[in-house]
Write a protein that holds these residues in place. Sequence first.
Motif, PDB file in Angstrom:
ATOM      1  N   TYR A 171       0.820  -1.215   0.000  1.00  0.00           N
ATOM      2  CA  TYR A 171       0.000   0.000   0.000  1.00  0.00           C
ATOM      3  C   TYR A 171       0.855   1.266   0.000  1.00  0.00           C
ATOM      4  CZ  TYR A 171      -4.109  -2.826   1.277  1.00  0.00           C
ATOM      5  OH  TYR A 171      -5.137  -3.739   1.290  1.00  0.00           O
ATOM      6  N   GLN A 172       1.861   1.311   0.849  1.00  0.00           N
ATOM      7  CA  GLN A 172       2.587   2.563   1.096  1.00  0.00           C
ATOM      8  C   GLN A 172       3.869   2.708   0.292  1.00  0.00           C
ATOM      9  OE1 GLN A 172       1.006   3.524   5.620  1.00  0.00           O
ATOM     10  NE2 GLN A 172       3.163   3.157   5.334  1.00  0.00           N
ATOM     11  N   TYR A 176       5.322   6.973   0.589  1.00  0.00           N
ATOM     12  CA  TYR A 176       4.075   7.423  -0.044  1.00  0.00           C
ATOM     13  C   TYR A 176       4.000   8.943  -0.157  1.00  0.00           C
ATOM     14  CZ  TYR A 176       2.278   8.044   4.772  1.00  0.00           C
ATOM     15  OH  TYR A 176       2.100   8.426   6.083  1.00  0.00           O
ATOM     16  N   ARG A 182       0.654   5.441  -4.348  1.00  0.00           N
ATOM     17  CA  ARG A 182       0.478   4.684  -3.099  1.00  0.00           C
ATOM     18  C   ARG A 182      -0.540   5.394  -2.210  1.00  0.00           C
ATOM     19  NH1 ARG A 182       3.834  -0.106  -3.362  1.00  0.00           N
ATOM     20  NH2 ARG A 182       5.421   0.407  -4.907  1.00  0.00           N
ATOM     21  N   ALA A 184      -1.910   5.646   2.148  1.00  0.00           N
ATOM     22  CA  ALA A 184      -1.556   5.353   3.534  1.00  0.00           C
ATOM     23  C   ALA A 184      -2.386   4.168   4.018  1.00  0.00           C
ATOM     24  CB  ALA A 184      -1.807   6.570   4.416  1.00  0.00           C
ATOM     25  N   CYS A 228       3.280   1.637   9.005  1.00  0.00           N
ATOM     26  CA  CYS A 228       1.847   1.846   8.805  1.00  0.00           C
ATOM     27  C   CYS A 228       1.402   3.176   9.419  1.00  0.00           C
ATOM     28  CB  CYS A 228       1.066   0.691   9.425  1.00  0.00           C
ATOM     29  SG  CYS A 228      -0.683   0.683   9.039  1.00  0.00           S
TER      30      CYS A 228
END
Length: 720
Positions: A171-172, A176, A182, A184, A228
């Motif tokens: 995801y990141q 990011y 991307r 968060a 994260c």
Amino acid sequence: MIKQHSSTLVNEMTLDEKIAQLIQLATHFYKGATEEGQITGPIEEMGITGDTVQNSGSVLGASGAKTTKSIQKAHLNDNRLGIPLLFMSDIIHGYKTIFPVPLAMGCSWDLELAEKSAEIAAKEAAVSGVHVTFSPMVDLTRDPRWGRVMESTGEDPFLNSEFAKALVRGYQGEDYTKDNDRVAACVKHFAAYGAPEGGRDYNTVDMSERQLREYYLPAYKAALDEGCAMVMTAFNILDGVPATGNKRLMRDLLREEWGFDGVVISDWGAVKELIHHGYAEDEKDAAQKGLKAGVDIEMMTPCYVHHLKTLVEEGSISESLIDEAVLRILELKEKLGLFENPYRAADEEREKEIVFSESHRKAARELAAKSSVLLKNEGVLPLDREQKVALIGPFAEHDDLLGPWSWIGSREDAVKVREGFESKIDSRQLSSAKGSDISAVTSSQINEARRSAENADVIVLALGEESDMSGEAGSRADIRLPEAQLKLVEEMSKLNKPMVAVLFNGRPLDLHGVVDKVDAVLEAWFPGSEAGSAVADLLYGDANPSGRLTMSFPYSVGQVPVYYNRYNTGRPQKKGVQERFVSQYLDIPNEPLFPFGFGLSYTTFSYSDVTLSSSVIKPEQPLHLTVNVTNTGEVAGDEVVQLYVRDITGEVVRPLRELKGFKKIWLEPGETKEVAFTLTEEQLRYYHSDLSHESDAGKFNLYIGANSRDAAEYAFELIK
């Protein structure tokens, strides 16, 4: 620079503007979304004023470049300080391109492909205007009655942690802030949401802190160590205190002990639910307890906006607590580059090019095939392309293949099972019939199925749960297939033809009435957009099943919770012996039907020449292990080599086996590969009764093999 700019902005804000930053509202509250966003209905229902909406901090569930840009533009026209909105959504296993549900994804044991799926989901979401995904869900799960097991990667803390890190990376990305493709990530649900009493959603969780730290916290910590950005609170009570009002959990553990400085958001309505829990007297009390506990953003209830100002004026809370929360939110907006470009990656033209692209669908097809688990095969699979096939069952042509939390995914775009078959064989070789509905069956449906199967060489039964039968609020006490489908299986078995069952579901099932009636069982889970293609690839041998279970399949629901890394008892059952006064059931086995790590292939593998570098481990001397794995069959395939350890004696009792490592390897027929593992003293540490985290000198067993049950045993000793 980010913190300095955000701090300056906080100082310029009024108290009302600060408090408004702490509320998250659904899309329909906002101008620019639809006409409904400009009327007073939804606002009045929650008692929220237009001023609050124009100063609010984040939007829940908006998507599409045109929509998000429209909302952002309208918002910035009204916002005094030009503070942009954050757009957050539940992108759980894909945005428009839907991948297998996370439980299935875990069964792939393929961290690289899982990371790739998150990267694709992020790219599709980002170009559609989304900034934050409420994923990964890393709750450890041991009870298949709980519907949300489909959102987790399983019952093991080590494996869950590895997938947590992989998904956050996907995801990141590396940064990011610099990569607009991307988003968060927000890890959830903090904490221990996966252990509700009775497997009932939103229910109480009660466990020791040692149990919490040993099994349930590691995956959250792994996600945060990977960077994260956010944490979402859980709905459940933990140790008598609702997680969303749990200061010890969020301030003491998350902030102080772990050093997390990102944003904490409640789950939907969880702040106001403190009242229902009996933890808060009213909305005002809920607001006070939620903020003091450390919840920065209240999702979809108005406790903060109604009462925080009064609480500050009364001196019940310090305005500095609000400032802290606002600062964290603004810093996240800065990291996402929203002050420089409030629309970020949202781009209508690029959206058409990227979302649901062929390359993304290809990745979804690959992961769907690698996530499916072959549970039984008595010589019927793979199918021969010359065979006549009767495709029978409610999922033969059903489009409910995406599973819960597929959000923007289109069921109409999903490749159906029949379409997958038609891509492999001539339509004249294929007949199909529904046979039954998901939960109801008629004699005419059974008769139609019989006629369809009359001239077939093999029957393929497409069975399973509707997506609403699992997922959030999808708890079930009876985890067998619906009676209608069991009747269909029984009736088809009377034809005495080879039968294959393909299962579409979001949880481990009690498979009695299926596994005992058919020759092969393929657990496909909810495979996603490319479901039919992936299933056909597997059934016809164009892909070799390589999935391995990450949640045990119970022999009966009466065993639940059932999991591989259990403790022994003072009166353990002897294998194969039925005797009184030991820990056992009188009517069923103790063991699950299919254990953690289990899965079959179209080929076979042998393990040989296991070599340990030493018989001892020391803090400065790890143990190196090698094993030769050979493909002894006639087709190429993947094997998941699994390493387990047992600490024979501990300061507290230790599990019978614990996963400590795994390697997924591809082998051609006859090929042998050496697989190497390193086991360190650090990996042998655990939480003692005083919550210290250390290892004990003494004897250990090591197990190397294909699953948690079938593995060769070796001994070593830890010397300190």
